[in-house]
Design an enzyme around this catalytic site. Structure first.
Site, PDB file in Angstrom:
ATOM      1  N   ASP A   2       0.859  -1.192   0.000  1.00  0.00           N
ATOM      2  CA  ASP A   2       0.000   0.000   0.000  1.00  0.00           C
ATOM      3  C   ASP A   2       0.893   1.239   0.000  1.00  0.00           C
ATOM      4  OD1 ASP A   2      -1.808   1.997   0.486  1.00  0.00           O
ATOM      5  OD2 ASP A   2      -2.393   1.296   2.487  1.00  0.00           O
TER       6      ASP A   2
ATOM      7  N   ASN B 248      -0.005   4.432  -0.808  1.00  0.00           N
ATOM      8  CA  ASN B 248      -0.590   5.732  -0.443  1.00  0.00           C
ATOM      9  C   ASN B 248      -1.354   5.689   0.877  1.00  0.00           C
ATOM     10  OD1 ASN B 248      -2.843   4.333  -1.127  1.00  0.00           O
ATOM     11  ND2 ASN B 248      -3.623   5.798  -2.630  1.00  0.00           N
TER      12      ASN B 248
ATOM     13  N   ASP C  90      -7.096 -15.889 -17.973  1.00  0.00           N
ATOM     14  CA  ASP C  90      -8.041 -16.306 -16.945  1.00  0.00           C
ATOM     15  C   ASP C  90      -9.092 -17.237 -17.548  1.00  0.00           C
ATOM     16  OD1 ASP C  90      -9.144 -15.667 -14.175  1.00  0.00           O
ATOM     17  OD2 ASP C  90     -10.889 -15.224 -15.425  1.00  0.00           O
TER      18      ASP C  90
ATOM     19  N   GLU D  80      -4.701 -20.364 -17.574  1.00  0.00           N
ATOM     20  CA  GLU D  80      -5.257 -20.859 -16.320  1.00  0.00           C
ATOM     21  C   GLU D  80      -6.165 -22.023 -16.674  1.00  0.00           C
ATOM     22  OE1 GLU D  80      -8.571 -19.214 -14.474  1.00  0.00           O
ATOM     23  OE2 GLU D  80      -8.058 -20.007 -12.520  1.00  0.00           O
TER      24      GLU D  80
HETATM   25  C1  NOJ Z   1     -10.130 -17.399 -12.121  1.00  0.00           C
HETATM   26  C2  NOJ Z   1      -9.537 -16.369 -11.211  1.00  0.00           C
HETATM   27  O1  NOJ Z   1      -8.275 -16.806 -10.792  1.00  0.00           O
HETATM   28  C3  NOJ Z   1     -10.516 -16.179 -10.091  1.00  0.00           C
HETATM   29  O2  NOJ Z   1      -9.977 -15.436  -9.032  1.00  0.00           O
HETATM   30  C4  NOJ Z   1     -11.750 -15.540 -10.664  1.00  0.00           C
HETATM   31  O3  NOJ Z   1     -12.737 -15.429  -9.668  1.00  0.00           O
HETATM   32  C5  NOJ Z   1     -12.300 -16.362 -11.830  1.00  0.00           C
HETATM   33  N1  NOJ Z   1     -11.297 -16.856 -12.730  1.00  0.00           N
HETATM   34  C6  NOJ Z   1     -13.262 -15.528 -12.650  1.00  0.00           C
HETATM   35  O4  NOJ Z   1     -12.560 -14.558 -13.375  1.00  0.00           O
END
Ligand code: NOJ
Length: 575
Positions: free
Chosen positions: A22, A24, A200, A278
């Site tokens: 953090d 600020n 993601d 992912e």
């Molecule tokens: C995977 C992400 O790592 C997670 O944190 C998120 O909630 C979901 N995808 C939706 O974007």
């Protein structure tokens, strides 16, 4: 070694912006804080940063609900500060990859606001809108975060689809305009010099076009509860199959490979960038050169206890599958991230947590492939189970609490405990920089966005560990330096040995003689010391590293000693 790409040699470190530093003093991490900590990261010895979403967002899913793909969240700073962060990282030879959320946007993104405004809006088809069935949603699909996957919009009398929260409407990736708009955002960051993306949730991008009902009769929470209560393996298997059937039409649908190839072509317009998915589906490597550069070996992270037998089986399968794709398909390993338990909590046994954290780091850094670390694991941060539902920031935890109390009528105390265990807040608490108020994350008296784990006062903080040679932080530093200085640990093959051993894992990382010495890695997963006999094509082994700090020296391959939970790395001395 020299022909390996930067992302094959690198160790990545995930920054969760809200919790990292953090700058600020408002209780929330930000870019200023990250800029101030770049020296820390350089000194730690990592090579690349994965930044979780830093874009403008209502933060319903902690930034994974993006409201603008080409800007910075105002609470994190400005675009100018982002550039300063990127330049600062590059000056220190740290690469930076961003999080790219393709599946959905925020419901506050202007694309969605337009799409929602009328049935004939030009962006209507950018999302997935359908008529209901009488008074019900278009089908019985669930959101993975609970409840129906469809949200009714009274203004246009239709439902939109969301695999995650209703604040995260799914984009319609079958619409070429969506692709073009998202590739523009990708080019925006690559133009600026960003080194790549973590993708993601790519498995959920396409849905079955006919939207058929899934066959499962139980509600999602009933099924989840039944899975937890299951006692026999057969019961567990049957329930896992039901779970899979519940989501089968919503994940891993055709079209993905073409889409990933299209994205790869965009990324390849720029020099030397990378994509990591992912998703554990190895198929997203494409032919090894035309889709993602890497996908995570998630089974490694998701398995409750890692045993030598399990790891050997995982590596055997994973490396064989990669080799079948292409000799260049590259593994990627991780033991923790912002959705999972903290490494120390996950792999600890309550008694030997520190030794086990070291052993698992040694595993991660010696397996073949690119390792990803999660911020805070280097000081042994642990899961924090929240004690009050008002403290929860992860709405998944809130949903679990409500479902357990309201739908299943379970006692509040039990529901709270369960929700705290499931909630991803447990691993997202502020990074512990010092033994000071708010763990030195924010100034004293400021309410941090999630409570600080009180164990900062028991040595779980950067400042205390910094100068303590025996600390976990310095163990991470030493191991990261060793890996960087040892070509076999980066480029060597993986050859398991002593495959019958159940107490320890032993393998070689072999290099062609011209490229340098091969390494022997032995990880003792047991409390028992071992004296091991290795028959290898070498006259001896030179100790490079021992988690029990036995210094350097030569060891006898005929009787190699390992203490409890010791990680041993040695260089084979050629005959
Ligand atoms: C995977 C992400 O790592 C997670 O944190 C998120 O909630 C979901 N995808 C939706 O974007």
């Amino acid at each position: 070694m020299t022909q390996l790409k930067w992302w094959q040699k690198a160790v990545f470190y995930q920054i969760y912006p809200r919790s990292f530093a953090d700058g600020n003093g408002d209780g929330i991490g930000d870019l200023r804080g990250m800029i101030q900590r770049l020296d820390y990261l350089q000194d730690l010895g990592i090579d690349a940063i994965w930044l979780s979403p830093h874009y403008p967002s209502p933060q319903f899913d902690c930034g994974y609900d993006i409201a603008d793909y080409t800007d910075v969240a105002s609470e994190y700073g400005t675009l100018a500060e982002f550039r300063e962060f990127l330049d600062g990282a590059h000056r220190r030879s740290l690469r930076v990859i961003l999080d790219l959320v393709l599946n959905h946007t925020s419901d506050q993104h202007r694309w969605f606001l337009e799409s929602k405004s009328s049935r004939d809006n030009p962006k209507r088809d950018w999302y997935i809108w359908r008529d209901g069935r009488d008074d019900d949603p278009p089908n019985n699909w669930n959101s993975t975060f609970g409840g129906s996957a469809w949200e009714y919009d009274p203004q246009t009398d239709q439902y939109y689809y969301h695999f995650f929260f209703k604040q995260q409407p799914d984009l319609n990736w079958r619409n070429p305009e969506v692709r073009a708009a998202m590739w523009d955002a990708v080019r925006f960051w690559l133009d600026m010099g960003v080194d790549g993306f973590r993708l993601d949730a790519i498995g959920t991008i396409f849905e079955h076009p006919d939207l058929p009902d899934h066959p499962v009769k139980k509600s999602m929470i009933e099924l989840a509860a039944a899975r937890e209560l299951a006692t026999t393996p057969a019961e567990r298997e049957a329930l896992a199959a039901e779970w899979e059937a519940m989501f089968a039409y919503q994940v891993e649908q055709p079209g993905m490979h073409e889409l990933m190839q299209e994205l790869r072509r965009v990324v390849d317009e720029f020099d030397d960038r990378m994509l990591v998915g992912e998703n554990e589906e190895i198929a997203y490597h494409g032919n090894g050169h035309n889709e993602l550069h890497m996908v995570f070996n998630f089974p490694l992270m998701k398995t409750r206890r890692l045993t030598p037998e399990w790891i050997r089986a995982n590596q055997r399968q994973r490396l064989a599958e990669l080799a079948a794709i292409s000799p260049d398909a590259w593994p990627c390993n991780t033991l923790g991230n912002h959705d999972a338990s903290r490494v120390k909590s996950h792999y600890g046994d309550g008694v030997h947590d520190d030794e086990l954290a070291r052993l698992h780091l040694a595993l991660l850094l010696t397996l073949r492939g690119t390792p990803f670390l999660y911020n805070g694991e280097e000081i042994g941060m642990t899961d924090l189970l929240l004690q009050d539902i008002a403290q929860f920031r992860d709405q998944l935890g809130v949903w679990v609490y409500r479902s357990l109390t309201e739908e299943l009528k379970l006692p509040a105390a039990f529901a709270l405990r369960r929700a705290a265990e499931v909630s991803r807040d447990r691993a997202r608490t502020p990074l512990q920089w010092a033994n000071a108020a708010n763990a030195g994350f924010s100034p004293a008296g400021i309410a941090t966005w999630l409570p600080v784990n009180p164990n900062y006062a028991q040595g779980v903080n950067v400042a205390d560990q910094q100068d303590d040679p025996g600390s976990l932080l310095n163990f991470y530093r030493r191991m990261l330096r060793l890996r960087k200085a040892t070509p076999a640990l980066i480029a060597g093959d993986y050859t398991p040995i002593h495959e019958e051993a159940t107490d320890y894992l032993a393998f070689l990382r072999r290099l062609p003689a011209a490229e340098g010495p091969s390494c022997l890695v032995v990880l003792n997963f047991s409390e028992r010391p071992q004296t091991l006999h290795f028959e290898l094509d070498a006259v001896g082994v030179r100790r490079l590293f021992s988690s029990r700090e036995r210094g350097s020296g030569h060891d006898d391959l005929a009787q190699l000693y390992l203490g409890p939970y010791e990680a041993y790395i040695g260089e084979l001395v050629a005959a």
